[in-house]
Design a protein around this motif. Structure first.
Motif, PDB file in Angstrom:
ATOM      1  N   SER A   1       0.906   8.182   6.054  1.00 49.32           N
ATOM      2  CA  SER A   1       0.455   6.687   5.075  1.00 49.32           C
ATOM      3  C   SER A   1       1.253   6.903   3.980  1.00 49.32           C
ATOM      4  CB  SER A   1      -0.897   7.364   4.101  1.00 49.32           C
ATOM      5  OG  SER A   1      -1.730   5.883   3.861  1.00 49.32           O
TER       6      SER A   1
ATOM      7  N   ALA B   1       6.113   1.721   1.084  1.00 49.81           N
ATOM      8  CA  ALA B   1       6.645   1.070   2.079  1.00 49.81           C
ATOM      9  C   ALA B   1       7.701   0.994   1.891  1.00 49.81           C
ATOM     10  CB  ALA B   1       6.841  -0.475   1.607  1.00 49.81           C
TER      11      ALA B   1
ATOM     12  N   GLN C   1       8.513   3.811   4.775  1.00 53.63           N
ATOM     13  CA  GLN C   1       8.353   3.694   6.705  1.00 53.63           C
ATOM     14  C   GLN C   1       9.712   3.596   6.832  1.00 53.63           C
ATOM     15  OE1 GLN C   1       7.480  -0.643   6.494  1.00 53.63           O
ATOM     16  NE2 GLN C   1       7.284  -0.580   7.618  1.00 53.63           N
TER      17      GLN C   1
ATOM     18  N   GLN D   1      -0.565   0.873  13.645  1.00 49.18           N
ATOM     19  CA  GLN D   1       0.464   1.234  12.633  1.00 49.18           C
ATOM     20  C   GLN D   1       0.150  -0.353  11.769  1.00 49.18           C
ATOM     21  OE1 GLN D   1       4.822   0.774  12.719  1.00 49.18           O
ATOM     22  NE2 GLN D   1       4.381   0.967  14.656  1.00 49.18           N
ATOM     23  N   GLN D   2      -0.816   0.149  10.261  1.00 50.60           N
ATOM     24  CA  GLN D   2      -1.115  -0.807   9.749  1.00 50.60           C
ATOM     25  C   GLN D   2      -0.436  -0.655   8.249  1.00 50.60           C
ATOM     26  OE1 GLN D   2      -5.041   0.122   8.915  1.00 50.60           O
ATOM     27  NE2 GLN D   2      -5.088  -1.789   7.462  1.00 50.60           N
ATOM     28  N   ASP D   3      -0.141  -2.187   7.570  1.00 54.32           N
ATOM     29  CA  ASP D   3       0.331  -2.381   5.964  1.00 54.32           C
ATOM     30  C   ASP D   3      -0.901  -2.944   5.703  1.00 54.32           C
ATOM     31  OD1 ASP D   3       3.760  -1.468   6.481  1.00 54.32           O
ATOM     32  OD2 ASP D   3       2.889  -3.146   8.192  1.00 54.32           O
ATOM     33  N   GLU D   4      -0.845  -2.431   4.589  1.00 55.79           N
ATOM     34  CA  GLU D   4      -2.002  -2.574   2.874  1.00 55.79           C
ATOM     35  C   GLU D   4      -1.824  -2.230   2.028  1.00 55.79           C
ATOM     36  OE1 GLU D   4      -6.794  -1.435   2.750  1.00 55.79           O
ATOM     37  OE2 GLU D   4      -5.887  -2.375   5.141  1.00 55.79           O
TER      38      GLU D   4
ATOM     39  N   TRP E   1       1.079   0.183   0.951  1.00 51.75           N
ATOM     40  CA  TRP E   1       0.844   1.095   2.136  1.00 51.75           C
ATOM     41  C   TRP E   1       1.003   0.960   3.493  1.00 51.75           C
ATOM     42  CZ3 TRP E   1       1.556   5.783   0.117  1.00 51.75           C
ATOM     43  CH2 TRP E   1       1.297   6.110  -1.345  1.00 51.75           C
ATOM     44  N   HIS E   2       1.975   1.657   4.123  1.00 53.08           N
ATOM     45  CA  HIS E   2       2.253   1.842   5.271  1.00 53.08           C
ATOM     46  C   HIS E   2       1.256   3.069   6.210  1.00 53.08           C
ATOM     47  CE1 HIS E   2       4.442   0.265   8.660  1.00 53.08           C
ATOM     48  NE2 HIS E   2       4.614   1.263   8.952  1.00 53.08           N
TER      49      HIS E   2
END
Length: 100
Positions: free
Chosen positions: A23, A26, A29, A66-69, A72-73
């Protein structure tokens, strides 16, 4: 590997699970993605014809999430592995869970 640290889980049916999660912000990433690609490229080259469910005779299978929130990636790479794949993985990347 700077971002992916694999944890190993053994099962009684001979299927091993290697899981790594990173985690990052960005701006990191691309570096995480490069590590994921390095592992998958190696697996596809070393075990090109045995990708598939390990409980059906494959040597390895994978799941990439994969998750972007909120800037944070998060990347989670899970590998199901036969004993042969695990041994080759350890020879190439080191023993999961042990740090240098």
């Amino acid at each position: 590997m700077n971002y992916l640290i694999f944890d190993l889980s053994d099962s009684t049916d001979g299927i091993h699970t290697l899981e790594a999660m990173a985690s990052t912000r960005a701006d990191q990433q691309a570096a995480v993605q490069a590590e994921v690609q390095q592992v998958l490229d190696w697996a596809w080259q070393a075990f090109a014809h045995s990708h598939g469910p390990v409980d059906e005779g494959g040597d390895w299978d994978h799941d990439l999430q994969q998750q972007d929130e909120g800037g944070w990636h998060t990347v989670t790479l899970t590998l199901s592995a036969s004993q042969a794949f695990l041994e080759a993985f350890e020879a190439r990347f080191g023993v999961p869970g042990e740090e240098d």
